[in-house]
Write a protein that holds these residues in place. Structure first.
Motif, PDB file in Angstrom:
ATOM      1  N   ALA A 155      29.828 -17.329 117.352  1.00  0.00           N
ATOM      2  CA  ALA A 155      28.296 -16.764 118.244  1.00  0.00           C
ATOM      3  C   ALA A 155      28.054 -18.033 118.879  1.00  0.00           C
ATOM      4  CB  ALA A 155      27.444 -16.369 117.203  1.00  0.00           C
ATOM      5  N   SER A 156      28.571 -19.379 118.825  1.00  0.00           N
ATOM      6  CA  SER A 156      28.125 -20.439 119.434  1.00  0.00           C
ATOM      7  C   SER A 156      28.171 -20.578 121.023  1.00  0.00           C
ATOM      8  CB  SER A 156      29.004 -21.635 119.019  1.00  0.00           C
ATOM      9  OG  SER A 156      28.734 -22.885 119.610  1.00  0.00           O
ATOM     10  N   ARG A 157      26.936 -21.157 121.405  1.00  0.00           N
ATOM     11  CA  ARG A 157      26.755 -21.077 122.870  1.00  0.00           C
ATOM     12  C   ARG A 157      27.969 -21.918 123.475  1.00  0.00           C
ATOM     13  NH1 ARG A 157      20.067 -21.554 123.655  1.00  0.00           N
ATOM     14  NH2 ARG A 157      19.664 -19.159 122.957  1.00  0.00           N
ATOM     15  N   TRP A 158      28.266 -23.097 122.651  1.00  0.00           N
ATOM     16  CA  TRP A 158      29.170 -24.172 123.262  1.00  0.00           C
ATOM     17  C   TRP A 158      30.687 -23.434 123.584  1.00  0.00           C
ATOM     18  CZ3 TRP A 158      27.924 -28.393 125.107  1.00  0.00           C
ATOM     19  CH2 TRP A 158      26.835 -29.117 124.726  1.00  0.00           C
ATOM     20  N   LEU A 159      31.011 -22.066 122.648  1.00  0.00           N
ATOM     21  CA  LEU A 159      31.994 -21.415 123.207  1.00  0.00           C
ATOM     22  C   LEU A 159      31.992 -20.754 124.399  1.00  0.00           C
ATOM     23  CD1 LEU A 159      34.836 -20.256 122.239  1.00  0.00           C
ATOM     24  CD2 LEU A 159      33.370 -18.426 120.959  1.00  0.00           C
ATOM     25  N   VAL A 160      30.692 -20.484 124.748  1.00  0.00           N
ATOM     26  CA  VAL A 160      30.527 -19.581 126.036  1.00  0.00           C
ATOM     27  C   VAL A 160      30.624 -20.815 127.182  1.00  0.00           C
ATOM     28  CG1 VAL A 160      28.832 -18.425 127.603  1.00  0.00           C
ATOM     29  CG2 VAL A 160      28.707 -18.275 125.123  1.00  0.00           C
ATOM     30  N   PHE A 161      30.039 -21.976 127.065  1.00  0.00           N
ATOM     31  CA  PHE A 161      30.378 -22.811 127.959  1.00  0.00           C
ATOM     32  C   PHE A 161      31.873 -23.426 128.119  1.00  0.00           C
ATOM     33  CE2 PHE A 161      25.788 -23.840 127.163  1.00  0.00           C
ATOM     34  CZ  PHE A 161      25.274 -23.727 128.434  1.00  0.00           C
TER      35      PHE A 161
ATOM     36  N   TYR B  81      33.277  -8.485 130.624  1.00  0.00           N
ATOM     37  CA  TYR B  81      33.323  -9.858 130.165  1.00  0.00           C
ATOM     38  C   TYR B  81      32.443 -10.966 130.586  1.00  0.00           C
ATOM     39  CZ  TYR B  81      35.215 -14.326 129.065  1.00  0.00           C
ATOM     40  OH  TYR B  81      35.088 -15.874 128.681  1.00  0.00           O
ATOM     41  N   LEU B  82      32.289 -11.146 131.862  1.00  0.00           N
ATOM     42  CA  LEU B  82      31.561 -12.273 132.311  1.00  0.00           C
ATOM     43  C   LEU B  82      29.897 -11.855 132.117  1.00  0.00           C
ATOM     44  CD1 LEU B  82      33.298 -13.381 135.485  1.00  0.00           C
ATOM     45  CD2 LEU B  82      33.045 -14.659 132.997  1.00  0.00           C
ATOM     46  N   MET B  83      29.510 -10.528 132.479  1.00  0.00           N
ATOM     47  CA  MET B  83      28.123 -10.117 132.469  1.00  0.00           C
ATOM     48  C   MET B  83      27.682 -10.036 130.993  1.00  0.00           C
ATOM     49  SD  MET B  83      27.205  -7.151 134.813  1.00  0.00           S
ATOM     50  CE  MET B  83      25.450  -6.972 134.034  1.00  0.00           C
ATOM     51  N   ASN B  84      28.397  -9.961 129.894  1.00  0.00           N
ATOM     52  CA  ASN B  84      28.280 -10.021 128.486  1.00  0.00           C
ATOM     53  C   ASN B  84      27.999 -11.569 128.094  1.00  0.00           C
ATOM     54  OD1 ASN B  84      27.989  -7.231 127.006  1.00  0.00           O
ATOM     55  ND2 ASN B  84      29.426  -7.039 128.786  1.00  0.00           N
ATOM     56  N   ARG B  85      29.167 -12.297 128.713  1.00  0.00           N
ATOM     57  CA  ARG B  85      29.125 -13.588 128.180  1.00  0.00           C
ATOM     58  C   ARG B  85      27.803 -14.507 128.764  1.00  0.00           C
ATOM     59  NH1 ARG B  85      30.202 -14.737 123.692  1.00  0.00           N
ATOM     60  NH2 ARG B  85      31.544 -16.671 123.832  1.00  0.00           N
ATOM     61  N   VAL B  86      27.384 -14.299 129.767  1.00  0.00           N
ATOM     62  CA  VAL B  86      26.297 -15.023 130.483  1.00  0.00           C
ATOM     63  C   VAL B  86      24.927 -14.349 129.877  1.00  0.00           C
ATOM     64  CG1 VAL B  86      24.772 -14.654 132.463  1.00  0.00           C
ATOM     65  CG2 VAL B  86      27.033 -15.275 133.007  1.00  0.00           C
ATOM     66  N   ALA B  87      24.888 -13.130 129.264  1.00  0.00           N
ATOM     67  CA  ALA B  87      23.712 -12.488 128.548  1.00  0.00           C
ATOM     68  C   ALA B  87      23.909 -13.232 127.337  1.00  0.00           C
ATOM     69  CB  ALA B  87      23.900 -10.795 128.516  1.00  0.00           C
ATOM     70  N   ASP B  88      24.906 -13.613 126.512  1.00  0.00           N
ATOM     71  CA  ASP B  88      24.920 -13.959 125.336  1.00  0.00           C
ATOM     72  C   ASP B  88      24.457 -15.400 125.077  1.00  0.00           C
ATOM     73  OD1 ASP B  88      26.481 -12.028 124.110  1.00  0.00           O
ATOM     74  OD2 ASP B  88      28.493 -13.128 124.403  1.00  0.00           O
ATOM     75  N   LEU B  89      24.177 -16.131 126.269  1.00  0.00           N
ATOM     76  CA  LEU B  89      23.430 -17.392 126.581  1.00  0.00           C
ATOM     77  C   LEU B  89      21.945 -17.067 126.166  1.00  0.00           C
ATOM     78  CD1 LEU B  89      25.321 -19.213 129.416  1.00  0.00           C
ATOM     79  CD2 LEU B  89      25.449 -19.646 126.951  1.00  0.00           C
ATOM     80  N   GLY B  90      21.297 -16.026 126.573  1.00  0.00           N
ATOM     81  CA  GLY B  90      20.226 -15.681 126.420  1.00  0.00           C
ATOM     82  C   GLY B  90      19.643 -14.847 125.187  1.00  0.00           C
ATOM     83  N   ARG B  91      20.800 -14.553 124.493  1.00  0.00           N
ATOM     84  CA  ARG B  91      20.716 -13.763 123.265  1.00  0.00           C
ATOM     85  C   ARG B  91      20.364 -12.290 123.820  1.00  0.00           C
ATOM     86  NH1 ARG B  91      23.671 -16.962 120.709  1.00  0.00           N
ATOM     87  NH2 ARG B  91      22.578 -18.783 119.924  1.00  0.00           N
ATOM     88  N   GLY B  92      21.003 -11.971 124.833  1.00  0.00           N
ATOM     89  CA  GLY B  92      20.832 -10.495 125.459  1.00  0.00           C
ATOM     90  C   GLY B  92      19.563 -10.044 125.736  1.00  0.00           C
ATOM     91  N   THR B  93      18.445 -10.972 126.098  1.00  0.00           N
ATOM     92  CA  THR B  93      17.010 -10.302 126.670  1.00  0.00           C
ATOM     93  C   THR B  93      17.297  -9.545 127.802  1.00  0.00           C
ATOM     94  OG1 THR B  93      16.488 -12.258 127.713  1.00  0.00           O
ATOM     95  CG2 THR B  93      15.902 -12.288 125.417  1.00  0.00           C
TER      96      THR B  93
END
Length: 233
Positions: free
Chosen positions: A15-21, A144-156
């Motif tokens: 769930a790490s944001r670093w993985l998203v980056f 994929y991409l929309m969800n991963r960007v949203a993951d950075l902000g915890r889906g708000t």
């Protein structure tokens, strides 16, 4: 206690944001490699592979990001076809003529000129459109991409709006071969498809069908030599 701590670290890693980056860095590398013709075909298959690896690592099923029917198959197809036809009509007779007047040129569709009167080429193009554009691009950009960007902000709610606009802009730039008019047109189409995704409670089936229908109509018009702005109305 030690086992529990290890499990928590495992969950934190996924769930790490670093993985998203890291994933975004790989995605950027794919776009750069494609632009320099290091990668063939388009960026979509490589981004789809990245998405698959990401979901596997995080143990997230495709169904969780919306790759499933919407209510029933009849509802899915009906809404998808209706939205696809509506989007195509708006593109051809509203948005595209306006952008052409403002920017002085229509989208560059020279890669598709050979479709005119060539049934075999048209059928191959339609098959590729459904595989790479309808399924591939919707799974990549909306799923994929929309969800991963949203993951950075915890889906708000705010981060989903930011994600919608960012991925739509990226979707537009991915069609740079069509020139500035094509980039803006495709980017706004991505915005509409993203809104479909969100409005259907993040269901991918409806934008997949809508995307495929919209592009299929384009190929049919190109085949018949009736594409507005290219062959004349």
């Amino acid at each position: 206690m030690e086992i529990e701590s290890t499990n928590n670290r495992g969950r934190d890693w996924r769930a790490s944001r670093w993985l998203v980056f890291v994933e975004f860095a790989v995605a950027v590398a794919i776009y750069i490699a494609r632009q320099h013709h290091i990668l063939k075909v388009s960026a979509t298959p490589y981004l789809l592979l990245l998405a698959w690896i990401s979901l596997r690592l995080r143990r997230v099923p495709w169904r969780q990001i919306g790759f499933t029917r919407y209510r029933t198959w009849a509802t899915t197809l009906l809404l998808g076809i209706a939205y696809g036809v509506g989007l195509e009509l708006f593109d051809l007779f509203g948005k595209q003529p306006l952008l052409t007047r403002l920017l002085g040129k229509p989208p560059d569709l020279s890669n598709f000129i050979a479709v005119r009167g060539n049934l075999k080429f048209a059928l191959v193009a339609i098959a590729l459109i459904w595989i790479l554009a309808a399924f591939g691009e919707e799974l990549v950009y909306r799923g994929y991409l929309m969800n991963r960007v949203a993951d950075l902000g915890r889906g708000t709610r705010t981060v989903w709006i930011v994600s919608l606009f960012l991925t739509s802009a990226l979707f537009g730039f991915a069609h740079y071969q069509q020139g500035l008019t094509g980039i803006i047109e495709e980017g706004s189409d991505g915005l509409v498809l993203g809104l479909m995704y969100l409005a259907s409670r993040r269901n991918l089936a409806i934008p997949i069908v809508a995307h495929g229908v919209c592009d299929t109509i384009d190929i049919a018009l190109l085949f018949l030599g009736k594409y507005p702005g290219l062959y004349g109305r």
